[in-house]
Design a protein around this motif. Sequence first.
Motif, PDB file in Angstrom:
ATOM      1  N   CYS A 384       0.821  -1.212   0.000  1.00  0.00           N
ATOM      2  CA  CYS A 384       0.000   0.000   0.000  1.00  0.00           C
ATOM      3  C   CYS A 384       0.859   1.269   0.000  1.00  0.00           C
ATOM      4  N   LYS A 385       1.983   1.204   0.690  1.00  0.00           N
ATOM      5  CA  LYS A 385       2.848   2.383   0.793  1.00  0.00           C
ATOM      6  C   LYS A 385       3.567   2.680  -0.514  1.00  0.00           C
ATOM      7  N   ASP A 389      -2.063   4.486  -4.673  1.00  0.00           N
ATOM      8  CA  ASP A 389      -3.487   4.399  -4.328  1.00  0.00           C
ATOM      9  C   ASP A 389      -4.187   3.236  -5.031  1.00  0.00           C
ATOM     10  N   LYS A 392      -3.597   0.139  -2.989  1.00  0.00           N
ATOM     11  CA  LYS A 392      -4.353   0.201  -1.736  1.00  0.00           C
ATOM     12  C   LYS A 392      -5.834  -0.058  -2.009  1.00  0.00           C
ATOM     13  N   ASP A 393      -6.351   0.516  -3.082  1.00  0.00           N
ATOM     14  CA  ASP A 393      -7.757   0.292  -3.435  1.00  0.00           C
ATOM     15  C   ASP A 393      -8.021  -1.178  -3.707  1.00  0.00           C
ATOM     16  N   GLU A 404      -9.686   1.137   5.133  1.00  0.00           N
ATOM     17  CA  GLU A 404      -8.878   2.341   5.327  1.00  0.00           C
ATOM     18  C   GLU A 404      -9.473   3.192   6.437  1.00  0.00           C
ATOM     19  N   GLU A 406      -9.671   6.716   9.078  1.00  0.00           N
ATOM     20  CA  GLU A 406      -9.914   8.136   8.835  1.00  0.00           C
ATOM     21  C   GLU A 406      -8.639   8.873   8.448  1.00  0.00           C
ATOM     22  N   ARG A 407      -7.516   8.382   8.924  1.00  0.00           N
ATOM     23  CA  ARG A 407      -6.234   9.023   8.610  1.00  0.00           C
ATOM     24  C   ARG A 407      -5.495   8.296   7.481  1.00  0.00           C
ATOM     25  N   LYS A 408      -6.260   7.582   6.660  1.00  0.00           N
ATOM     26  CA  LYS A 408      -5.738   6.846   5.508  1.00  0.00           C
ATOM     27  C   LYS A 408      -4.867   5.652   5.910  1.00  0.00           C
ATOM     28  N   GLU A 409      -4.913   5.278   7.185  1.00  0.00           N
ATOM     29  CA  GLU A 409      -4.132   4.121   7.627  1.00  0.00           C
ATOM     30  C   GLU A 409      -4.884   2.831   7.277  1.00  0.00           C
TER      31      GLU A 409
END
Length: 414
Positions: A384-385, A389, A392-393, A404, A406-409
């Motif tokens: 993901c890193k 995106d 990650k999606d 995911e 709230e802080r995109k973690e």
Amino acid sequence: MSVIEMPEWVMNELNKIVHDFIWEGKGVKIAQKTLVARKQEGGLKLIDLETKKLAIRIKTVKKYMEGRWEFGWREFLKKYIDDVGRMGEYGWYMGFKQSMTVGMPDIYREVMEAWRQVKDIIYEVIPGFLRNNCIYDSVCELDGMESRVKVNNIYERIKASLPSKWVNVIEKSCVKKKQQDLPEMYIMKDGEKYNIKSISVKKVYDLFIMDQIKVPASEKVWSRVFEDLDVKKIWSNMDIKYNTIECENNDFLIRHNRIYTNVVLNKINNNNNVMCDVCNTDHETFLHYFLECNELKDFFVFLKSLLKKNCFDDVNLKERWRKIFLFGVFQKKTAIDFWFINYVLSHARLAVVLRRNYAHFEGRKVKIKDFFKAIMTRDIEMCCKYGGDDVKDFFVTGNKFIKEGERKEVLYNW
């Protein structure tokens, strides 16, 4: 065209470099003739250098067939073909023997040796009746003692016995070719016909290698252990998207039954202890290593629960667990479920191997559930890193296990 042959010592050195890279300089675990197979057949699609060389030599024949006289070497090769067959360029269509190439320069001998091997899987299309020389060559393959005159006389009598109308149809319906033109040559592969003048080196290589591939020895083992298992399927789900090389290599060795358990090591060195390094209650066979160790019971309960609540709630894991854990799932439910189940199981198998190695080499035990979580978290977050995106999606979309924050973690439903 290459003007010199590759020395045998160079071929041996190249093969050694490849083998040392694959096996890290240690002993070979899987036959090279298995590794050249496709991934769906238990191989790595490793290139066999000797076979590749033969396929490239067929390219020389292809250029010769094209009739491009600007190649200077063509005149020399034509001379040697004539010397072998004593019948001009039609020597290409003979079933000559390897001994007939004695005295040829090595480069031409390699070309003829490659052609001798591929000649058995090609057929020729010659307008009209076959030439007498072709008939004689075919007879010689069965009975090398027959004289050319006798065979030719019999062939002429057979043709003379045919009705004249048949002869007219055969002769008149064919496109007349010039005397110097060579017959068309074709290769059949998977029901498709390829003209030798247009076939690629890759296709010739595929034809050569098909006869050399060795079926993985492990398939017989798994057929005995799991009577209702289609062993050919175990290679079909090896390619797991975004899986790590470490996991892929581990899965490959497991399916090939090439994990060195203590029982196996004891056969190599009698001083090696055969007991399981983790539970120390039974011999460490392959099935004990991955399925029967007492220290795995709680981990399997956790793993089944994880799969059921996140994506696998409609399948009875208890009845099929042994096969599922070792080889994953083959049926496709939804795209994300199919991928994710095998992704999780691949990491679980790696955790089992690493936890055993800690016990075997360092004499310390690790909590396999926590170890598995750490490996999964590390690999997913790395993807993901650094994958952006889109990656990650892919992990998050439609997946009950990963979401995911709230802080995109990345959050996990353990």
